[in-house]
Design a protein around this motif. Sequence first.
Motif, PDB file in Angstrom:
ATOM      1  N   LYS A 183       4.902  20.693 -17.067  1.00  0.00           N
ATOM      2  CA  LYS A 183       3.762  20.949 -16.194  1.00  0.00           C
ATOM      3  C   LYS A 183       3.108  22.289 -16.521  1.00  0.00           C
ATOM      4  N   SER A 195       4.279  14.609 -22.308  1.00  0.00           N
ATOM      5  CA  SER A 195       5.604  15.229 -22.292  1.00  0.00           C
ATOM      6  C   SER A 195       6.693  14.175 -22.465  1.00  0.00           C
ATOM      7  N   GLN A 232      -3.495  15.733 -16.302  1.00  0.00           N
ATOM      8  CA  GLN A 232      -2.694  14.516 -16.276  1.00  0.00           C
ATOM      9  C   GLN A 232      -2.530  13.936 -17.680  1.00  0.00           C
ATOM     10  N   PHE A 259       0.012  16.209 -19.410  1.00  0.00           N
ATOM     11  CA  PHE A 259       1.355  16.032 -18.863  1.00  0.00           C
ATOM     12  C   PHE A 259       1.955  14.698 -19.296  1.00  0.00           C
TER      13      PHE A 259
END
Length: 203
Positions: A158, A147, A141, A144
């Motif tokens: 992902k 991003s 998490q 991610f």
Amino acid sequence: MSSPTRWAGVPLADRRAERRASLISAAFDIFGGTGPEAELSVRSVCRHCGFNTRYFYESFTDTDELLGAVYDATAAELAEVVADAMAAAGPSVRARTRAGIRAVLGHASQDPRRGRILFTEGRSNPVLVERRAATQDMLFQLAFAESDPREPDPLPAKVRAAMFTGAMAELAQQYLAGNLGDDLDRVVDEVVETLLPSRRASA
């Protein structure tokens, strides 16, 4: 064993919380140390704390439950350290990535007990396998979240986060085992350059 006067004047809830914290700290010392896992027992933990065994069962049903609490506390501490390091690094993706990687490796290696619990025993101990998955998800998490939210398709981000998460677990294992030397900054530089080559870095 603990004296009855030790808890005199302390509210019951506070007494229990203090005893529980002491048991977790003792198990961290025993299980995270160099001795064999078999040393972690109700008797050894209580002896370490100076408690009567009845205080153990006040907080835990068995040593498996205690060991899970040790892992949870160690992982939560790591998550806080990583989040703080990345926040302090500023908005640059490269700087935040570097700070996060350095925080994981640095925090785990500063105290060998942390590394053993999170990255060594967490890979094989049946009690810790499920909890290790939760730690992996936390790292996923965090990765991610770095991003670009403007990307129309989240799948590439992902995939990168999943690859980063798996690589970090192996990287930590190898670094803690001494297979990558002891120059933390150089190791971190190599990882960042692999993940975010300078010629492609946009931040």
